[in-house]
Scaffold this active site. Structure first.
Site, PDB file in Angstrom:
ATOM      1  N   ASP A  15      -6.410  20.145  11.186  1.00  0.00           N
ATOM      2  CA  ASP A  15      -4.997  20.307  11.534  1.00  0.00           C
ATOM      3  C   ASP A  15      -4.772  19.926  12.997  1.00  0.00           C
ATOM      4  O   ASP A  15      -5.706  19.897  13.808  1.00  0.00           O
ATOM      5  CB  ASP A  15      -4.556  21.755  11.305  1.00  0.00           C
ATOM      6  N   HIS A  68      -6.437  14.348   8.807  1.00  0.00           N
ATOM      7  CA  HIS A  68      -5.530  15.482   8.618  1.00  0.00           C
ATOM      8  C   HIS A  68      -5.735  16.175   7.278  1.00  0.00           C
ATOM      9  O   HIS A  68      -5.131  17.221   7.020  1.00  0.00           O
ATOM     10  CB  HIS A  68      -4.078  15.014   8.746  1.00  0.00           C
TER      11      HIS A  68
END
Length: 462
Positions: free
Chosen positions: A439, A435
């Site tokens: 995304d 992450h």
């Protein structure tokens, strides 16, 4: 009677040492040229090393479990042929079938110094991945008279793996006492320093502002557990130790998040039934995994952030699509890599996956075939797992887990708009991603495209 020296081979340019894990012949045994003589383990691969010449195993210089630098004399073979005293690479070491026709590294070449750490490069555009810039040589370390000694040069040339671990943990390699050849810092040295909680920040170049490092996760502390009567205590094998270290390092490095998608494989099942026999006649096994790898390869090019790596504060968008396929072995886990998978047909991918898997199980892989992966697929579904959250294979940013594929009830909509329950071939896929750069929307768009590619797989692509 000629004597042929058997040397510890250099299994890849960046590898400086190897562990002789098992002798396959005993002292006094007759050996044939290219017959497996001993097994070695390195920080890249386990491999069987063939005899460079026929004869009798006259001397064993390195014992099982011993780690020595490359080009160390391991054994001596006596032969009645007029052979050279130092063996040339055997035919078996010079050849090996690679996944897409590439040759396997020969054994053993003259040792080369490992490449110096690469200079930082500007991040390329996501839509136009480019080749990385060539590495910039590191500054020389001088001896007392100003000239760099061989020992100083070798110590400075730590392996890329050691330099990577040092950079991730903000450790200056030059401050760690090395136990390798000529004081070289090994992987065990750097990991031991980190676990002891040694804090040695990398020097900041003059004229630049110092940055505070990311918070450290701290050393790994393993509690001492007392064995009970009747228990068996077994030390980690080298491959198990490497796997354990990499898993902990990956969890510390990446911000793991996992997304799950359900796939209807009924279209793929239909195509397999229709073309499986004809493909088998051509020596191709059309597995579900081959279809999944094909769908991923095509869509990694469309979603470059999933086919990337993190380097400091930069994102490296990989030009090549190299898919690693995790293979479970009796002695551990290994991930051979299908290079430029997006350029292969479905049949080519299936053939490459089958070939790499078979040679992984027989310890016939070369170091190059387990390096330079950009994305990994692991398939625990073959053991019945419904779904899982795999750990990212560093320095990649995503890994796809494939769950069990089986017939299940599913609600389907008929052409007239009414709903009914039908039996469909279904399965889950999960993708863990980093992450820091990927995304949730990026990951889900990629998975949605993979799902669509599998559910609407074109027959013309077979």
């Amino acid at each position: 009677m000629a004597r042929v020296d058997v040397l510890m081979p250099q299994m890849g340019e960046s590898i400086a040492e190897g562990t002789l894990s098992k002798w396959l012949k005993k002292l006094g045994d007759e050996v044939k040229r290219d017959e497996p003589l001993f097994e070695i383990s390195t920080d890249k691969v386990d491999a069987e090393i063939p005899a460079p010449s026929a004869g009798v195993l006259a001397e064993i210089k390195v014992q099982e479990g011993q780690t020595v630098p490359v080009q160390t004399l391991v054994a001596v073979i006596e032969t009645d042929k007029g052979a050279s005293t130092t063996a040339a690479p055997s035919a078996a070491a010079q050849r090996a079938p690679a996944a897409s026709g590439a040759a396997v590294a020969s054994s053993p070449p003259a040792p080369k110094p490992a490449p110096a750490a690469p200079a930082a490069v500007s991040p390329p555009s996501p839509t136009a991945p480019s080749r990385p810039l060539p590495p910039t040589p590191a500054p020389a370390v001088k001896g007392g008279d100003g000239a760099e000694t061989a020992e100083e040069r070798l110590r400075r040339k730590s392996t890329p793996l050691v330099r990577k671990i040092a950079a991730e943990h903000q450790v200056d390699i030059s401050t760690i006492p090395g136990t390798g050849f000529a004081g070289r810092v090994t992987k065990q040295d750097i990991l031991g320093a980190i676990e002891r909680g040694v804090s040695m920040p990398v020097p900041t170049p003059a004229g630049t502002a110092a940055r505070s490092p990311l918070p450290s996760a701290g050393p790994v502390v393993h509690p001492v557990v007392q064995p009970w009567p009747g228990d068996r205590v077994e030390p980690f094998s080298k491959i198990r130790k490497i796997t354990a270290d990499h898993m902990i390092m990956s969890r510390r490095t990446s911000a793991h998040v996992t997304s799950f998608f359900e796939i209807d494989y009924s279209r793929v099942a239909e195509l397999r039934r229709k073309h499986k026999a004809a493909s088998a006649e051509r020596g191709v096994n059309l597995t579900y995994l081959a279809f999944i790898a094909k769908a991923c390869a095509e869509n990694l090019r469309k979603h470059p952030v999933v086919n990337a790596a993190v380097s400091g504060d930069n994102i490296i968008y990989r030009r090549d699509v190299n898919i690693g396929i995790a293979v479970a072995l009796d002695w551990g886990l290994i991930v051979p890599v299908v290079k430029r998978a997006d350029e292969l047909s479905l049949g080519g991918l299936a053939r490459a996956i089958n070939d790499l898997g078979e040679r992984a199980r027989t310890k016939k892989l070369s170091p190059d075939e387990i390096q330079r992966g950009t994305f990994t697929i692991t398939n625990p579904g073959v053991f019945g797992s419904y779904a899982g959250a795999p750990i990212i294979n560093q320095p990649q940013v995503a890994i796809l887990g494939v769950g069990a594929i089986e017939k299940r009830p599913k609600v389907v909509t008929l052409p007239d708009g009414t709903d009914t329950i039908a039996i469909r071939t279904m399965g889950m896929v999960s993708m863990s991603y980093d992450h820091r750069v990927v995304d949730g929307a990026d990951a889900d768009r990629f998975l949605a495209d993979v799902k669509r590619a599998l559910e609407d797989f074109p027959e013309g692509a077979i």
